[in-house]
Write an enzyme that holds these catalytic residues in place. Structure first.
Site, mmCIF file in Angstrom:
data_model
loop_
_atom_site.group_PDB
_atom_site.id
_atom_site.type_symbol
_atom_site.label_atom_id
_atom_site.label_comp_id
_atom_site.label_asym_id
_atom_site.label_seq_id
_atom_site.Cartn_x
_atom_site.Cartn_y
_atom_site.Cartn_z
ATOM 1 N N ASP A 276 -11.798 47.603 99.521
ATOM 2 C CA ASP A 276 -11.181 47.932 100.750
ATOM 3 C C ASP A 276 -10.966 46.733 101.573
ATOM 4 O O ASP A 276 -11.384 45.676 101.264
ATOM 5 C CB ASP A 276 -12.305 49.095 101.513
ATOM 6 C CG ASP A 276 -11.480 49.926 102.379
ATOM 7 O OD1 ASP A 276 -10.279 49.413 102.682
ATOM 8 O OD2 ASP A 276 -11.808 50.920 102.802
HETATM 9 C C1 BGC Z 1 -9.287 51.816 104.719
HETATM 10 C C2 BGC Z 1 -8.584 52.464 103.307
HETATM 11 C C3 BGC Z 1 -7.248 52.091 103.562
HETATM 12 C C4 BGC Z 1 -7.356 50.540 103.679
HETATM 13 C C5 BGC Z 1 -5.712 50.039 103.503
HETATM 14 C C6 BGC Z 1 -8.983 50.693 105.222
HETATM 15 O O1 BGC Z 1 -9.469 50.228 106.448
HETATM 16 O O2 BGC Z 1 -10.650 52.160 104.713
HETATM 17 O O3 BGC Z 1 -8.770 53.874 103.134
HETATM 18 O O4 BGC Z 1 -6.686 52.351 102.237
HETATM 19 O O5 BGC Z 1 -7.624 50.288 104.957
HETATM 20 O O6 BGC Z 1 -4.963 50.303 104.492
#
Ligand code: BGC
Length: 732
Positions: A276
């Site tokens: 993530d």
């Molecule tokens: C979130 C994810 C997301 C990623 C990309 C993160 O902060 O937890 O779910 O896919 O950002 O935007």
């Protein structure tokens, strides 16, 4: 007619877990030409802003030191980046473009939690397919969804993005979304790979605070959290995102046991593991790594293939390989998985996206229709004491509340390139459905600030035949990093509700939000409540159709709805304790020394699986055909459902079991099947469930899956409190 026939969206999809020897050979040949730096480059995902600007730095792409870019939308900008990769880097390896497309791209559908209320897998698949179709036509290759985090925590803002508290329902929905996202019939001819997230147990963030620690048993991890992930892999999901949270003391993104032993070895996942956003860098504040260099080391050893935005691999991995801290095979394995997906997506043959007018793909009339069907099915009738449906002859309507004529909040937490102008507010919907009614509108109070004008609202309510109050949360009150400690109506909305109620005019509440909202007073006092969630572009029309009987509500809750925050976590598949309460709302003063509260019922406001219709259904003739099945047999269960009311309706029938004695304690009920039946007034249908005995197991003391012979209870009914009961015995 069943839902399946009605929807008829049967599509095929790509299984990214089926290896193709020809692609494997191409990967091998390409890797033979790559330098170590180029390989490491493939393992980095960059954030370069939301659009191409004159000052954007494309040097890393040109140098072959980037595998993917995230969070940029639109063919024109993405083609600029792709050109730098394909035409200006040494080997011309195309970039993967990843984006969050969570409940629609341009055609915005209800939030995922709302869609889950439909229990309609074909429609959920179609919603995902449309989102993917639109996103693909605009350059996205990789969708960071579905979120399959099992969640018992309505304070957590991200409950909005998932499918609720049940692993069985969550698995079915996860599969449907993967099929939709990875559909092989996109009009643009483009393919998309999905990314189930967040691996693992992010939905159990303690106290509902985002990113918080997760401390759960091996049984909870394996029985509640992992099954929806496994289901998405079985369906062909090609990638996965590692979670932010620490899990039993080890952050998921640096958790070797989780990512190598459980995910790779046990679950058999061979796709890309993407961290993530800066989750590798966050191993430092977690106290699991001293600095980014150490964090990268932890992550590569754990099994993270691609680093979202930290640049720990870019900065340190070559050095770590040179001095023997990291085996080069880890890099080769990761790059093979990344290149494989690029080949499978067809990016080497067709790296660019056609820049074109999208009016034949975005927001088409057919998509708007599908969105309307989905939105109607996602709404849940929580209460109705003879008020709904409203007569179309109703002449004077007071439409009140901060969300009554809203065109933005209804888009929900991830509205991507959706626009306020695409939406129908509740006022718009009422004007379409009851064009002759006189509608007086009052905001009544601010959505969340302490400001109100309840007198004006009460005045129009007093003069109306019915007051429709549209209350709840804005889109920014749920979703990532939008958690709430108090999940009651925000601002002065309760005050407004009570003032309007005091006029004596019949009140209907249309509730909106990204989570269950605690509404004990409303449930005690208001005769009709419709949970509309954040329903996307067709919210207003769907609300009006349901309120005035153009459609009959059929949605059922995928979560237990708490009466108060103190009950959280509250979920239907709880354990019994040694001093069980009878679960019907008994307070401690009525039953001392049992597992109760002094000041609150144990029962939820509305149980998991609950939702009313404008008709009623009765269940009878519950028959278990083979009530002494052996471990490898399938249980056949039949039940007759009758529509005992006056209008046609859909009923989502649910089958629950309880394993009475286990090596570890068993939940009081577990969902093991569901089916939707559509019945005309007075009509009956006998439906049949097939439940494999092997699906009735759990994780034993030694951590392995186990199905034990013994006695089980079984219920079938319209929600998790179903009373129609039988029993069976699994034999050795
Ligand atoms: C979130 C994810 C997301 C990623 C990309 C993160 O902060 O937890 O779910 O896919 O950002 O935007």
């Amino acid at each position: 007619m069943t839902d399946k026939q009605e929807n008829d969206f049967t599509m095929s999809h790509i299984n990214f877990n089926q290896l193709d020897p020809a692609i494997e050979k191409r990967v091998t040949d390409l890797m033979a030409q790559m330098t170590l730096d180029e390989k490491i480059g493939q393992m980095s995902q960059l954030f370069l802003g939301k659009e191409v600007t004159p000052t954007i730095d494309l040097s890393r792409i040109r140098e072959g030191r980037a595998g993917s870019v995230l969070t940029m939308y639109g063919a024109a900008d993405l083609n600029v980046l792709q050109k730098a990769a394909v035409e200006e880097s040494r080997l011309g390896i195309p970039l993967l473009f990843g984006n969050d497309v969570i409940h629609g791209y341009r055609t915005i559908f209800p939030i995922p939690l709302a869609e889950a209320c439909s229990w309609d897998m074909d429609l959920i698949e179609e919603s995902a397919r449309i989102a993917s179709e639109e996103a693909a036509a605009d350059g996205t290759h990789w969708i960071f969804a579905p979120m399959v985090d099992t969640c018992r925590e309505p304070r957590w803002g991200r409950i909005a993005e998932g499918s609720g508290e049940d692993p069985f329902l969550g698995s079915e929905i996860g599969r449907a979304r993967v099929r939709g996202f990875q559909s092989d019939s996109h009009a643009s001819g483009k393919k998309v790979v999905s990314c189930p997230k967040h691996f693992a147990a992010y939905g159990f963030s303690e106290a509902g605070k985002d990113y918080n620690s997760v401390d759960i048993s091996e049984q909870t991890l394996r029985d509640m959290v992992l099954p929806p992930f496994q289901a998405t892999f079985d369906e062909g999901a090609g990638t996965i995102m590692s979670a932010f949270n620490d899990l039993n003391g080890v952050p998921a993104t640096g958790n070797r046991r989780l990512l190598r032993t459980i995910l790779r070895d046990e679950m058999g996942f061979n796709g890309i593991v993407l961290s993530d956003w800066n989750a590798i860098g966050e191993l430092v504040p977690h106290g699991f790594a001293a600095d980014n260099r150490h964090a990268g080391l932890r992550a590569i050893h754990a099994g993270v293939d691609m680093d979202m935005t930290t640049d720990a691999y870019e900065d340190y991995l070559a050095d770590q390989i040179a001095n023997g801290e990291v085996p080069v095979e880890y890099v080769d394995d990761a790059v093979r998985r990344i290149l494989r997906i690029k080949f499978m997506l067809g990016l080497f043959e067709d790296p660019y996206t056609v820049e074109r007018d999208h009016s034949d793909i975005f927001l088409t009339p057919a998509y708007r229709e599908t969105a309307l069907e989905m939105t109607r099915k996602s709404m849940v009738l929580l209460k109705n004491e003879g008020v709904l449906p409203l007569a179309k002859t109703t002449t004077k309507i007071a439409l009140i509340g901060p969300l009554a004529n809203d065109h933005h909040e209804i888009l929900g937490t991830w509205f991507r390139i959706g626009e306020d102008g695409d939406t129908e507010s509740v006022l718009d919907g009422l004007r379409q459905v009851v064009p002759d009614a006189e509608i007086a509108l009052a905001e009544g109070c601010h959505l969340y600030e302490d400001s109100e004008n309840v007198v004006a609202a009460a005045t129009i309510a007093a003069e109306a035949d019915v007051a429709i109050l549209v209350l709840g949360e804005g889109e920014f009150m749920s979703g990532e990093a939008h958690c709430r400690a108090d999940i009651s109506l925000p601002g002065h909305q309760q005050l407004l509700l009570e003032a309007v109620h005091a006029t004596g005019t019949p009140v209907v509440v249309v509730l909106m939000g990204g989570r269950p909202i605690t509404i004990p007073w409303m449930d005690d006092n208001v005769p009709a409540i419709l949970m509309a969630w954040h329903g996307g572009i067709r919210t207003g029309r769907a609300v009006a159709d349901l309120l005035f009987g153009n459609a009959t509500p059929s949605g059922k809750l995928p979560v237990s709805w708490p009466r108060s925050v103190g009950q959280i976590p509250i979920y239907y598949n709880y354990k019994n304790t040694g001093r069980p309460s009878d679960g019907d709302g008994t307070y401690q003063f009525n039953k001392v020394h049992y597992s109760n509260y002094q000041d609150e019922s144990n029962a939820p406001q509305y149980p998991f699986g609950y939702g009313l219709s404008y008709t009623q259904f009765s269940y009878s003739e519950l028959v278990i055909e083979n009530a002494r099945p052996s471990l490898n047999e399938t249980l056949t269960v039949r039940v007759t459902i009758t529509n005992t009311g006056d209008v046609a309706g859909d009923e989502i029938a649910q089958l629950y079991v309880r394993d009475l004695v286990g090596e570890v304690t068993r939940p009081v009920r577990e969902l093991k099947g569901f089916q939707t039946v559509s019945l005309a007034p007075g009509a009956s249908e006998t439906i049949q469930f097939e439940v494999p005995v092997q699906s009735l197991g759990f994780t034993g003391i030694d951590g392995t899956y186990l199905v034990e012979p013994g006695q089980f209870d079984l219920w079938v009914g319209g929600d998790s409190s179903a009373a129609l009961k039988s029993s069976f015995e699994v034999t050795a």
